[in-house]
Design a protein around this motif. Sequence first.
Motif, PDB file in Angstrom:
ATOM      1  N   ASP A 104       0.833  -1.201   0.000  1.00  0.00           N
ATOM      2  CA  ASP A 104       0.000   0.000   0.000  1.00  0.00           C
ATOM      3  C   ASP A 104       0.868   1.251   0.000  1.00  0.00           C
ATOM      4  OD1 ASP A 104      -2.568   1.478   0.308  1.00  0.00           O
ATOM      5  OD2 ASP A 104      -1.747   1.946   2.282  1.00  0.00           O
ATOM      6  N   THR A 105       1.932   1.244   0.797  1.00  0.00           N
ATOM      7  CA  THR A 105       2.830   2.394   0.864  1.00  0.00           C
ATOM      8  C   THR A 105       3.455   2.673  -0.489  1.00  0.00           C
ATOM      9  OG1 THR A 105       3.308   1.995   3.197  1.00  0.00           O
ATOM     10  CG2 THR A 105       4.917   3.305   1.966  1.00  0.00           C
TER      11      THR A 105
ATOM     12  N   ALA B 206       0.607   3.707  -3.166  1.00  0.00           N
ATOM     13  CA  ALA B 206       0.027   5.024  -2.872  1.00  0.00           C
ATOM     14  C   ALA B 206       1.067   6.131  -2.985  1.00  0.00           C
ATOM     15  CB  ALA B 206      -0.603   5.018  -1.484  1.00  0.00           C
TER      16      ALA B 206
ATOM     17  N   HIS C  43       1.303   9.551  -4.976  1.00  0.00           N
ATOM     18  CA  HIS C  43       1.668  10.785  -4.273  1.00  0.00           C
ATOM     19  C   HIS C  43       2.666  11.604  -5.096  1.00  0.00           C
ATOM     20  CE1 HIS C  43       2.172  12.650  -0.079  1.00  0.00           C
ATOM     21  NE2 HIS C  43       2.856  13.420  -0.896  1.00  0.00           N
TER      22      HIS C  43
ATOM     23  N   LEU D 277      -4.414  16.436  -2.845  1.00  0.00           N
ATOM     24  CA  LEU D 277      -4.306  15.380  -1.848  1.00  0.00           C
ATOM     25  C   LEU D 277      -4.846  14.097  -2.459  1.00  0.00           C
ATOM     26  CD1 LEU D 277      -5.902  17.345   1.135  1.00  0.00           C
ATOM     27  CD2 LEU D 277      -3.458  17.064   0.672  1.00  0.00           C
ATOM     28  N   TYR D 278      -4.652  12.984  -1.778  1.00  0.00           N
ATOM     29  CA  TYR D 278      -5.246  11.732  -2.241  1.00  0.00           C
ATOM     30  C   TYR D 278      -5.584  10.857  -1.047  1.00  0.00           C
ATOM     31  CZ  TYR D 278      -1.158   9.026  -1.012  1.00  0.00           C
ATOM     32  OH  TYR D 278      -0.163   8.410  -0.306  1.00  0.00           O
ATOM     33  N   THR D 279      -6.398   9.856  -1.292  1.00  0.00           N
ATOM     34  CA  THR D 279      -6.648   8.812  -0.313  1.00  0.00           C
ATOM     35  C   THR D 279      -6.837   7.509  -1.067  1.00  0.00           C
ATOM     36  OG1 THR D 279      -7.945   8.190   1.624  1.00  0.00           O
ATOM     37  CG2 THR D 279      -9.173   9.111  -0.232  1.00  0.00           C
ATOM     38  N   SER D 280      -6.455   6.420  -0.445  1.00  0.00           N
ATOM     39  CA  SER D 280      -6.642   5.102  -1.061  1.00  0.00           C
ATOM     40  C   SER D 280      -8.119   4.740  -1.049  1.00  0.00           C
ATOM     41  CB  SER D 280      -5.855   4.033  -0.298  1.00  0.00           C
ATOM     42  OG  SER D 280      -4.474   4.290  -0.369  1.00  0.00           O
TER      43      SER D 280
ATOM     44  N   THR E 106      -8.925  10.128 -10.251  1.00  0.00           N
ATOM     45  CA  THR E 106      -8.489   8.831  -9.740  1.00  0.00           C
ATOM     46  C   THR E 106      -7.153   8.444 -10.361  1.00  0.00           C
ATOM     47  OG1 THR E 106      -9.669   7.566 -11.436  1.00  0.00           O
ATOM     48  CG2 THR E 106     -10.841   7.964  -9.350  1.00  0.00           C
TER      49      THR E 106
ATOM     50  N   SER F  33      -3.887  -0.794  -6.568  1.00  0.00           N
ATOM     51  CA  SER F  33      -4.588   0.143  -5.703  1.00  0.00           C
ATOM     52  C   SER F  33      -5.200   1.258  -6.532  1.00  0.00           C
ATOM     53  CB  SER F  33      -3.606   0.745  -4.692  1.00  0.00           C
ATOM     54  OG  SER F  33      -4.258   1.715  -3.891  1.00  0.00           O
TER      55      SER F  33
ATOM     56  N   CYS G 153      -6.599   5.156  -6.102  1.00  0.00           N
ATOM     57  CA  CYS G 153      -6.562   6.319  -5.210  1.00  0.00           C
ATOM     58  C   CYS G 153      -7.484   7.398  -5.741  1.00  0.00           C
ATOM     59  CB  CYS G 153      -5.138   6.863  -5.105  1.00  0.00           C
ATOM     60  SG  CYS G 153      -3.993   5.736  -4.281  1.00  0.00           S
TER      61      CYS G 153
END
Length: 170
Positions: free
Chosen positions: A91-92, A95, A99, A107-110, A141, A161, A163
């Motif tokens: 995930d790191t 994502a 980033h 900004l973003y979010t998973s 996205t 993933s 985002c």
Amino acid sequence: MTETQFQTESRTFSWVTPGQADLSRLLELDGLQQLEAMRDGELPHPPIMDTLGFTDLRPERGRVVVEMPAAEFHYNPLGGVHGGVISTLLDTAAACAVHTTLAVGELYTSVDLTVKFLRPVTVDSGLLTCEGTVIQRGRRTALAQAQLTDGAGRLVAHATSTCLIMRAGE
């Protein structure tokens, strides 16, 4: 058997409290510049890196590599690195690859993470290297993938993933 009959180990680490850094400075930088500032020690990196023992972060536009040696404190009850730890690495990397594509003020979010575990991971796996890359970046996205290899270069897990991209303040 009581717990006192087992040999125990301990681990100590410290981190910078999230939000303590100058957030206005963070928002003046694009995503790649933010991660570069974290790598270079100009901004604090996320506490999860200390919690799990990440040893390297190498960002470039659309790609990130993170490294972590497999350790006993990552283990599940059966003596292998816990799937949640492996998922966190994947995930790191995925994502953070997204980033690196953020413009100033984004900004973003998973949204999701799909993981495939391909082989067991133990301390004998050595240094785990996870490479995340952006597959497609749209306006709202992004789709990214991550591949985790062991010290021998064998693929041990893979993830994709999605985002969600948003403007600060949305």
